[in-house]
Motif scaffolding. Structure first.
Motif, short mmCIF file in Angstrom:
data_model
loop_
_atom_site.label_atom_id
_atom_site.label_comp_id
_atom_site.label_asym_id
_atom_site.label_seq_id
_atom_site.Cartn_x
_atom_site.Cartn_y
_atom_site.Cartn_z
N ILE A 28 0.83 -1.21 0.00
CA ILE A 28 0.00 0.00 0.00
C ILE A 28 0.86 1.25 0.00
O ILE A 28 0.60 2.21 -0.74
CB ILE A 28 -0.98 -0.02 1.19
CG1 ILE A 28 -2.09 -1.01 0.89
CG2 ILE A 28 -1.53 1.37 1.50
CD1 ILE A 28 -2.96 -1.36 2.06
N GLU A 40 -5.98 5.70 7.15
CA GLU A 40 -6.14 5.47 5.71
C GLU A 40 -5.57 4.12 5.31
O GLU A 40 -6.18 3.39 4.50
CB GLU A 40 -5.46 6.59 4.92
CG GLU A 40 -6.17 7.92 5.02
CD GLU A 40 -5.36 9.06 4.45
OE1 GLU A 40 -6.00 9.91 3.79
OE2 GLU A 40 -4.13 9.13 4.64
N GLU A 43 -8.01 1.43 6.50
CA GLU A 43 -9.18 1.30 5.62
C GLU A 43 -8.88 0.46 4.40
O GLU A 43 -9.75 -0.29 3.93
CB GLU A 43 -9.66 2.68 5.17
CG GLU A 43 -10.39 3.46 6.24
CD GLU A 43 -10.81 4.83 5.76
OE1 GLU A 43 -10.98 5.03 4.53
OE2 GLU A 43 -10.96 5.72 6.62
N LEU A 44 -7.67 0.56 3.88
CA LEU A 44 -7.30 -0.17 2.68
C LEU A 44 -7.05 -1.66 2.92
O LEU A 44 -7.12 -2.45 1.99
CB LEU A 44 -6.07 0.47 2.04
CG LEU A 44 -6.30 1.89 1.49
CD1 LEU A 44 -4.97 2.54 1.12
CD2 LEU A 44 -7.24 1.84 0.29
#
Length: 127
Positions: A28, A40, A43-44
């Motif tokens: 990521i 963030e 969430e991914l």
């Protein structure tokens, strides 16, 4: 896209176990076009079953071995990005958007190496 095998080797070369969570977090950060907060990143990867603590521990581990950098861009939120040469960031004072700026966009006369620059202003979407 970098292969899982290459990411696993990179982690092992830096003294880390190549767990699935760590591989996903590193992937990521590599694919991100800007620094990401812990929330963030979480969430991914949340749909893959990793919890917040696991994500944070892995981000911290990546920083400790030099694969990632952690920055506070003045809003008291740690953001993580893949380690590379230092470069400036733009932070929108209205919406909080963070963008990486080209290394050559900020030059300081008489300084041999700039390690951190944060430019603040209002982004086009908020203007």
């Amino acid at each position: 896209m970098v292969t899982d095998d290459r990411l696993r080797k990179q982690l092992r070369d830096h003294g880390l176990r190549a767990t699935q969570a760590r591989v996903q977090v590193l992937q990521i950060l590599i694919e991100a076009e800007r620094p990401l907060s812990h929330a963030e990143v979480f969430e991914l990867v949340a749909e893959r079953g990793f919890d917040r603590a696991t994500v944070y521990r892995n981000l911290t581990d990546l920083v400790e071995v030099g694969l990632a950098r952690r920055n506070d861009l003045g809003d008291h939120v740690w953001r993580f990005e893949i380690s590379e040469d230092a470069h400036p960031h733009f932070v929108c004072t209205e919406c909080g958007t963070v963008e990486c700026l080209p290394e050559t966009s900020v030059q300081v006369k008489g300084v041999s190496r700039v390690t951190e620059v944060h430019v603040r202003g209002v982004c086009g979407a908020c203007d």
